[in-house]
Write an enzyme that holds these catalytic residues in place. Structure first.
Site, mmCIF file in Angstrom:
data_model
loop_
_atom_site.group_PDB
_atom_site.id
_atom_site.type_symbol
_atom_site.label_atom_id
_atom_site.label_comp_id
_atom_site.label_asym_id
_atom_site.label_seq_id
_atom_site.Cartn_x
_atom_site.Cartn_y
_atom_site.Cartn_z
ATOM 1 N N HIS A 293 -1.525 -1.092 -4.813
ATOM 2 C CA HIS A 293 -2.616 -2.018 -4.532
ATOM 3 C C HIS A 293 -2.751 -3.083 -5.614
ATOM 4 O O HIS A 293 -2.229 -2.957 -6.723
ATOM 5 C CB HIS A 293 -3.936 -1.258 -4.401
ATOM 6 C CG HIS A 293 -4.345 -0.509 -5.639
ATOM 7 N ND1 HIS A 293 -4.907 -1.119 -6.740
ATOM 8 C CD2 HIS A 293 -4.281 0.808 -5.943
ATOM 9 C CE1 HIS A 293 -5.178 -0.229 -7.664
ATOM 10 N NE2 HIS A 293 -4.792 0.966 -7.222
ATOM 11 N N CYS A 312 -2.122 5.748 -8.838
ATOM 12 C CA CYS A 312 -1.678 4.673 -7.950
ATOM 13 C C CYS A 312 -0.702 3.745 -8.687
ATOM 14 O O CYS A 312 -0.530 3.817 -9.900
ATOM 15 C CB CYS A 312 -2.868 3.862 -7.453
ATOM 16 S SG CYS A 312 -3.933 4.752 -6.302
#
Length: 373
Positions: A293, A312
């Site tokens: 992201h 992430c």
């Protein structure tokens, strides 16, 4: 809409955007009300998708003139369906909040259905795995497996693998070739999946494999090489999981894409370490919460130099998202079904059933997961 609550604390997306039925509801009656509303400010966008009979269909609806409420055109909910709601609201100062909720409706007694990934008529990346999630446990897996047929043009060997008693995945030995047309025939209607429990669906789903894109994330070098049809498209600086919260190694597949979404650490096993309501350019890689992201809150010097995330993979971005940043550049070039492989991270390999992680399993082991011997 004020972004602040009592004592000046930021309001949570749940306080800003009200969605009914509640997130995670099961067995929702077809006459219960589906609605999205805000008490102040306005709804910027609402997207509702219904998964039923192996198809994902948009639910038509409209936002009221004052921007405070969204309602569907058809107020009756479908039976045996999974609904997904993605809503974004904006206050008078341009602050955005996002909510992602799901609920499932009542399934008639003594019936079972399978929710199919990917959606019908979609164009997907070369790493897409066909996945059926059943709403109840299957006792006679062989009978159900015989009632599902996955074929491809050009032809390639495709084999099934069961994960437990409620999930059946299909894949070839290697990634699909670009341009492959895949057909999934569900012939589950009246198949007895468990004693006295019969299938409901008789449906065909078809999708096309687009170009090949495989991205290699090197957590030690803090880079991601993006290759399109084997050629290097670009190398992007990244930040991966910090030493105490490393990123999984292995091959992961993009399953969902959100221009903006909320990320709350409490939903994936963390405490109150983070709760970010407007994460831009978010691409889901695992069911357990691994995303690739955009990141606007980390120092610009982190990208390409150090790992600071909670697992992430972060790409530099701007608040609100920008197509001119590395995150925007990658998002605009990504399809659901694209492969992201992580190497040199201080964590274990991602589990084959975590998202569409089946590519981490050898071909012989994969074939051994069939119920038909």
């Amino acid at each position: 809409m004020s972004g602040l609550g009592a004592l000046g604390k930021p309001r949570s997306p749940e306080d800003v955007i009200e969605v009914a039925p509640d997130d995670g509801s099961k067995g929702v009656h077809p006459y219960e009300t589906l609605s999205v509303r805000v008490s102040s400010g306005r709804l910027e966008s609402v997207r509702v998708v219904k998964s039923q009979d192996a198809q994902k269909l948009p639910v038509p609806g409209r936002i009221s003139a004052d921007g405070r409420r969204w309602e569907p055109d058809d107020t009756k909910l479908a039976l045996a369906a999974e609904y997904t709601v993605d809503a974004v609201a904006v206050d008078g100062d341009g602050r955005r909040a996002a909510r992602h909720t799901t609920f499932t409706t009542h399934v008639p007694e003594e019936r079972f259905i399978g929710y199919v990934t990917p959606e019908n008529r979609s164009v997907v990346g070369t790493g897409m795995i066909v996945s059926l999630k059943f709403n109840r446990e299957i006792a006679d897996r062989a009978a159900v497996e015989r009632a599902v047929r996955v074929t491809a043009k050009p032809a390639v060997e495709i084999r099934p693998h069961w994960f437990g008693r409620d999930r059946l995945d299909f894949r070839p030995e290697h990634y699909w070739k670009p341009g492959t047309e895949v057909t999934v025939d569900l012939r589950l209607r009246d198949v007895e999946g468990a004693p006295g429990v019969y299938g409901l669906q008789y449906k065909t789903v078809a999708f096309t494999v687009g170009r090949s894109q495989v991205s290699l994330v090197d957590a030690a070098k803090h880079t991601m090489e993006v290759r399109r049809d084997g050629e290097l498209l670009g190398t992007v600086p990244i930040t991966a999981g910090a030493p105490k919260t490393p990123t999984y190694n292995g091959k992961m597949v993009v399953t969902d894409m959100y221009e903006v979404t909320r990320m709350n650490g409490s939903t994936v096993g963390f405490g109150g370490e983070y709760d970010i309501p407007d994460v831009p350019h978010a691409m889901r890689l695992t069911e357990s919460g691994t995303f690739l992201h955009g990141n606007y809150w980390a120092s610009a010097t982190a990208f390409g130099e150090t790992n600071v995330s909670h697992g992430c993979i972060g790409l530099r971005d701007e608040k609100g998202g920008s197509s001119q940043t590395p995150a925007g550049w990658f998002f605009d070039r990504t399809l659901v079904g694209d492969v992201v492989e992580v190497v040199h991270s201080d964590d274990k390999k991602v589990a084959p059933d975590n998202g569409l992680g089946g590519w981490n399993m050898g071909w012989n082991e994969w074939k051994a997961g069939s119920a038909l011997k």
